[in-house]
Design a protein around this motif. Sequence first.
Motif, short mmCIF file in Angstrom:
data_model
loop_
_atom_site.label_atom_id
_atom_site.label_comp_id
_atom_site.label_asym_id
_atom_site.label_seq_id
_atom_site.Cartn_x
_atom_site.Cartn_y
_atom_site.Cartn_z
N GLU A 57 2.56 -13.16 -0.32
CA GLU A 57 2.16 -14.19 -1.27
C GLU A 57 0.74 -14.60 -0.97
N LEU A 59 3.79 -24.40 -2.04
CA LEU A 59 3.77 -23.74 -3.34
C LEU A 59 3.91 -24.82 -4.42
N GLN A 101 -1.59 -18.43 -10.49
CA GLN A 101 -0.55 -17.50 -10.93
C GLN A 101 -0.76 -17.06 -12.38
N THR A 105 1.33 -22.99 3.26
CA THR A 105 2.49 -22.39 2.60
C THR A 105 3.07 -23.29 1.51
N GLN A 162 -4.88 -23.59 -1.76
CA GLN A 162 -4.40 -24.96 -1.55
C GLN A 162 -5.45 -25.98 -1.99
N ASN A 176 0.03 -22.28 -7.73
CA ASN A 176 -1.11 -21.95 -6.87
C ASN A 176 -0.91 -20.69 -6.03
N TYR A 177 0.03 -19.84 -6.40
CA TYR A 177 0.31 -18.66 -5.58
C TYR A 177 0.79 -17.53 -6.47
N CYS A 213 -1.95 -17.46 -1.56
CA CYS A 213 -1.89 -18.89 -1.90
C CYS A 213 -3.25 -19.54 -1.78
#
Length: 398
Positions: free
Chosen positions: A90, A104, A135, A102, A94, A113-114, A92
Amino acid sequence: MILSHKPALLLLVFITLGAVHCRTQSLSHIAGKITLQPGWKPMLYLVQPRNFGEIAANFSGIVLDSARIAANGSFAFVKTPQPETSVVLEICLQRIDGRFPTQLLDDDLSLANYMPVILQKGESLFITADADQVQATFSIQHPSAGNAALLQLRDIRQRAGLEQKQVLNKIGKLSEEVALLEEEAALQQFQRPLIAFADSSAVLWPALVAARWVSPSGDYEREPEFLFRQCEKWRAKSVDNQWVDQLCKAGSRERLPIMTGDIMPNYALPMASGDTVLLYALLGSRLTILDIWASWCAPCRRENRTVLAPVWEQYRNKGLQILGYSIESNPAIWRAAIIKDGADWPHASHLSGDTTPFLEALRITTIPANFILDAQGKILAKNLHGAALKAFVEKAMP
């Protein structure tokens, strides 16, 4: 003599450099360009789920690498894994105030955002995306078949999410007793194309991502048939695959609720009359609606009055049975609700509050719920409400 060795030495140098060059070309790489927007950290994270439950799961997986996004948007991971077989990862981005790489953001799918990607041995991925809609805008240059399938799945999810958002905006204006069932119907409408994608997928990784996107929380109580079907499909195709093993652990009959096609257990039910009666003794000669409800459940009460009571009146003498099982602790309140709703079909309850042995046997926790049974107790359908329940009964009992 020394000069006579130079050609051999140069040949050795060229062979060595060529070998290094070949090895370099066979390494996997992930790079690309992110169009940064205000409010986002100029850092991209590469996250690897460690098991089926961590795919597309918030605050899960391990961070393999981070890559700084340059002023022109370019980035490159330097610790890209070199898998022997394909892996799902994944990517990502932030927000500035985000504390965890991590995290999401899936509350609004258009702003997620991933993006999951599949990395194969020796493969290089060049990706582009816009920071505000990672995404939704994510693209891969010359994607493999697996990544092309993931991008197709992404498009399906984005469309379904937009439609669900529009429906939920309308539902927000409805009363609670109507809204709860309408929200569930909207969720099922959102899940339907994801389920269809997973069922038709010929590639494991996109199917697993679809299965997780069907329920990021891992709650398949309303869709156990789907998860069980996925387990059976991939177990037949994949031998000794740990991801399939994990899928099947989540999708085992022992863990999932009772499913369509199963036989309802012949459970001894404590009736409102004071008797204890085996469920099979209460079955209708043609059809039985086993309705799981509670006096404190607003949509359950509305279903009693507007759906079940009319259906009961029309078909009770034609082989239809309705059997109510209620989650209650106060017998007086329970009986008063039955009378007020005009629900004069048989009713049962253990009067044990939220912890009921019958629901434990069915492995369900959510109401309203129902099971439509044939004369032998086989589950023909379940969790049909409103017009859908009326239509099913009318078709089965013309």
